[in-house]
Design a protein around this motif. Structure first.
Motif, PDB file in Angstrom:
ATOM      1  N   TRP A  44       7.606   4.441   9.322  1.00  0.00           N
ATOM      2  CA  TRP A  44       6.753   3.663   8.437  1.00  0.00           C
ATOM      3  C   TRP A  44       6.407   4.502   7.225  1.00  0.00           C
ATOM      4  O   TRP A  44       6.067   5.678   7.364  1.00  0.00           O
ATOM      5  N   MET A  45       6.504   3.925   6.062  1.00  0.00           N
ATOM      6  CA  MET A  45       5.949   4.568   4.878  1.00  0.00           C
ATOM      7  C   MET A  45       4.620   3.892   4.637  1.00  0.00           C
ATOM      8  O   MET A  45       4.561   2.693   4.340  1.00  0.00           O
ATOM      9  N   LEU A  46       3.551   4.605   4.821  1.00  0.00           N
ATOM     10  CA  LEU A  46       2.245   3.981   4.733  1.00  0.00           C
ATOM     11  C   LEU A  46       1.891   3.578   3.308  1.00  0.00           C
ATOM     12  O   LEU A  46       1.381   2.503   3.078  1.00  0.00           O
ATOM     13  N   THR A  47       2.159   4.437   2.367  1.00  0.00           N
ATOM     14  CA  THR A  47       1.793   4.105   0.994  1.00  0.00           C
ATOM     15  C   THR A  47       2.446   5.072   0.023  1.00  0.00           C
ATOM     16  O   THR A  47       2.954   6.118   0.415  1.00  0.00           O
ATOM     17  N   VAL A  48       2.416   4.694  -1.254  1.00  0.00           N
ATOM     18  CA  VAL A  48       2.832   5.575  -2.348  1.00  0.00           C
ATOM     19  C   VAL A  48       1.584   5.882  -3.160  1.00  0.00           C
ATOM     20  O   VAL A  48       0.838   4.976  -3.537  1.00  0.00           O
ATOM     21  N   PHE A  49       1.351   7.167  -3.410  1.00  0.00           N
ATOM     22  CA  PHE A  49       0.180   7.602  -4.151  1.00  0.00           C
ATOM     23  C   PHE A  49       0.561   7.995  -5.569  1.00  0.00           C
ATOM     24  O   PHE A  49       1.579   8.649  -5.786  1.00  0.00           O
ATOM     25  N   SER A  50      -0.291   7.611  -6.496  1.00  0.00           N
ATOM     26  CA  SER A  50      -0.132   8.018  -7.883  1.00  0.00           C
ATOM     27  C   SER A  50      -1.307   8.919  -8.253  1.00  0.00           C
ATOM     28  O   SER A  50      -2.468   8.493  -8.201  1.00  0.00           O
ATOM     29  N   CYS A  51      -1.006  10.164  -8.572  1.00  0.00           N
ATOM     30  CA  CYS A  51      -2.049  11.097  -9.002  1.00  0.00           C
ATOM     31  C   CYS A  51      -1.405  12.243  -9.780  1.00  0.00           C
ATOM     32  O   CYS A  51      -0.227  12.554  -9.571  1.00  0.00           O
ATOM     33  N   PHE A  56       4.610   8.134   8.136  1.00  0.00           N
ATOM     34  CA  PHE A  56       4.086   8.290   9.497  1.00  0.00           C
ATOM     35  C   PHE A  56       5.131   7.739  10.452  1.00  0.00           C
ATOM     36  O   PHE A  56       5.677   6.677  10.225  1.00  0.00           O
ATOM     37  N   GLU A  57       5.398   8.480  11.516  1.00  0.00           N
ATOM     38  CA  GLU A  57       6.493   8.090  12.394  1.00  0.00           C
ATOM     39  C   GLU A  57       6.203   8.448  13.839  1.00  0.00           C
ATOM     40  O   GLU A  57       5.593   9.484  14.136  1.00  0.00           O
ATOM     41  N   ALA A  58       6.649   7.582  14.738  1.00  0.00           N
ATOM     42  CA  ALA A  58       6.636   7.873  16.174  1.00  0.00           C
ATOM     43  C   ALA A  58       8.068   8.122  16.608  1.00  0.00           C
ATOM     44  O   ALA A  58       8.965   7.350  16.279  1.00  0.00           O
ATOM     45  N   ALA A 102       3.262  13.022  10.640  1.00  0.00           N
ATOM     46  CA  ALA A 102       2.892  12.535   9.320  1.00  0.00           C
ATOM     47  C   ALA A 102       3.266  13.612   8.307  1.00  0.00           C
ATOM     48  O   ALA A 102       3.049  14.804   8.553  1.00  0.00           O
ATOM     49  N   PHE A 103       3.852  13.214   7.183  1.00  0.00           N
ATOM     50  CA  PHE A 103       4.210  14.185   6.145  1.00  0.00           C
ATOM     51  C   PHE A 103       4.278  13.497   4.793  1.00  0.00           C
ATOM     52  O   PHE A 103       4.344  12.271   4.698  1.00  0.00           O
ATOM     53  N   LEU A 104       4.242  14.330   3.748  1.00  0.00           N
ATOM     54  CA  LEU A 104       4.226  13.827   2.384  1.00  0.00           C
ATOM     55  C   LEU A 104       5.491  14.267   1.662  1.00  0.00           C
ATOM     56  O   LEU A 104       5.961  15.392   1.845  1.00  0.00           O
ATOM     57  N   ARG A 105       6.057  13.367   0.848  1.00  0.00           N
ATOM     58  CA  ARG A 105       7.207  13.716   0.008  1.00  0.00           C
ATOM     59  C   ARG A 105       6.861  13.464  -1.454  1.00  0.00           C
ATOM     60  O   ARG A 105       6.169  12.503  -1.782  1.00  0.00           O
ATOM     61  N   LEU A 150       2.443  17.209   9.984  1.00  0.00           N
ATOM     62  CA  LEU A 150       1.446  17.195  11.048  1.00  0.00           C
ATOM     63  C   LEU A 150       2.043  16.512  12.275  1.00  0.00           C
ATOM     64  O   LEU A 150       2.335  15.325  12.252  1.00  0.00           O
ATOM     65  N   ILE A 151       2.240  17.287  13.352  1.00  0.00           N
ATOM     66  CA  ILE A 151       2.825  16.757  14.587  1.00  0.00           C
ATOM     67  C   ILE A 151       1.728  16.609  15.631  1.00  0.00           C
ATOM     68  O   ILE A 151       0.952  17.542  15.877  1.00  0.00           O
ATOM     69  N   ILE A 152       1.663  15.431  16.243  1.00  0.00           N
ATOM     70  CA  ILE A 152       0.615  15.120  17.218  1.00  0.00           C
ATOM     71  C   ILE A 152       1.271  14.699  18.523  1.00  0.00           C
ATOM     72  O   ILE A 152       2.003  13.698  18.562  1.00  0.00           O
ATOM     73  N   GLN A 153       1.052  15.450  19.579  1.00  0.00           N
ATOM     74  CA  GLN A 153       1.554  15.069  20.899  1.00  0.00           C
ATOM     75  C   GLN A 153       0.840  13.793  21.357  1.00  0.00           C
ATOM     76  O   GLN A 153      -0.322  13.555  21.011  1.00  0.00           O
ATOM     77  N   ARG A 154       1.526  12.994  22.164  1.00  0.00           N
ATOM     78  CA  ARG A 154       0.942  11.711  22.576  1.00  0.00           C
ATOM     79  C   ARG A 154      -0.366  11.901  23.349  1.00  0.00           C
ATOM     80  O   ARG A 154      -1.335  11.171  23.120  1.00  0.00           O
ATOM     81  N   ASN A 155      -0.406  12.881  24.252  1.00  0.00           N
ATOM     82  CA  ASN A 155      -1.628  13.076  25.025  1.00  0.00           C
ATOM     83  C   ASN A 155      -2.811  13.419  24.123  1.00  0.00           C
ATOM     84  O   ASN A 155      -3.929  12.949  24.331  1.00  0.00           O
TER      85      ASN A 155
END
Length: 301
Positions: free
Chosen positions: A192-199, A208-210, A221-224, A271-276
């Motif tokens: 999923w691409m949550l959003t595009v930011f302009s700044c 964000f991805e599972a 979650a990561f930013l490009r 940012l990597i988040i384990q399921r537990n």
């Protein structure tokens, strides 16, 4: 400059200038890195046609082959025509068209990305190498939810993401997003691409991805950065996820969209988040995933 789309109808391989005793093109054209763009000079369309392979219609590079009647063909297409000239059907053999190779070595041609702003003129045998790293070459669509093949400059891709992929656009350098999944024990390999930011006059893509990391289901979650890697290094971002008096944070440099979404994900650069842990952050009976990802982007001084 107006935004522009790009359609690449070639699949040319980057080829080094030929190095042999019969044709030392390196002496004629010099090294690409040390070559400076020169003022525009026009190459005759007739010469361009001579250097175009009659099969793949792409510019030819050594070794250029010819039949006994003088018809030429590129080395990539020669095996495809079963050693028969596509023009007169005579046998090709192993005849090199050295004259045409020398003609090519004397030419200087414009970069194919001149419509995107590249005004340089380059030796014929250095053109492909230049184009493979040209700062004006178009970017591919950074949308991760499908295999999109659209390419263009940044303004064009921003409009494409908004109009065709219906991506949310957000102005500002801080963000706060929520990800909810009713059955967190079923982790899908989805993106999923949550959003595009302009700044800061630039654009950034938050992903964000599972996915499965080995046998373990995780979230990342990561930013490009929508631009080149050199520009991306001017920015830093942080991500935070937490709940019930616990939190995880990540800080890093956004990756350029020159790097594919998959390349960034597979390098675990985010940012990597384990399921537990994600379920722990969700609280309650741990039957529903509720993650809130917050973050900010800032420019390094």
């Amino acid at each position: 400059m107006a935004s522009a789309a790009y359609l690449d109808d070639t699949d040319a391989e980057v080829i080094d200038p030929p190095k042999n005793e019969m044709l030392d093109v390196a002496e004629l054209v010099g090294d690409l890195i040390n070559h400076s763009p020169k003022p525009n000079m026009i190459v005759s369309s007739n010469v361009r046609e001579l250097l175009e392979c009659p099969v793949c219609l792409v510019a030819m590079y050594p070794p250029i082959h010819q039949c006994s009647n003088g018809h030429t063909i590129c080395s990539g297409c020669k095996p495809r025509v079963h050693n028969r000239c596509p023009t007169c059907r005579s046998e090709l053999g192993n005849i090199r068209c050295l004259a045409l190779e020398k003609v090519a070595a004397s030419l200087e041609v414009p970069c194919k990305f001149q419509n995107f702003g590249c005004l340089g003129i380059y030796p014929y045998y250095c053109k492909l190498k230049h184009e493979s790293q040209c700062q004006y070459r178009p970017y591919t669509c950074p949308y991760a939810g499908s295999e999109c093949t659209v390419a263009g400059d940044i303004p064009y891709l921003v409009n494409h993401l908004k109009d065709d992929h219906k991506v949310d656009m957000h102005s500002g350098s801080t963000f706060n997003h929520r990800y909810v999944k009713s059955n967190p024990h079923e982790v899908e390999n989805a993106t999923w691409m949550l959003t595009v930011f302009s700044c800061f006059g630039q654009y950034f893509c938050l992903h964000f991805e599972a996915f499965q990391l080995g046998m373990a289901p995780v979230y990342i979650a990561f930013l490009r950065f929508m631009g080149d890697d050199a520009e991306a290094k001017n920015y830093t971002y942080s991500l935070e996820v937490g709940g019930i008096n616990r939190k995880m944070t990540w800080q890093g440099i956004p990756r350029s969209i020159r790097d594919s979404h998959r390349k960034v994900r597979d390098s675990y650069d985010g940012l990597i988040i384990q399921r537990n842990m994600a379920l722990c952050f969700s609280g309650g009976d741990r039957k529903e995933l509720k993650l809130r990802v917050t973050g900010r982007i800032w420019k390094e001084q």
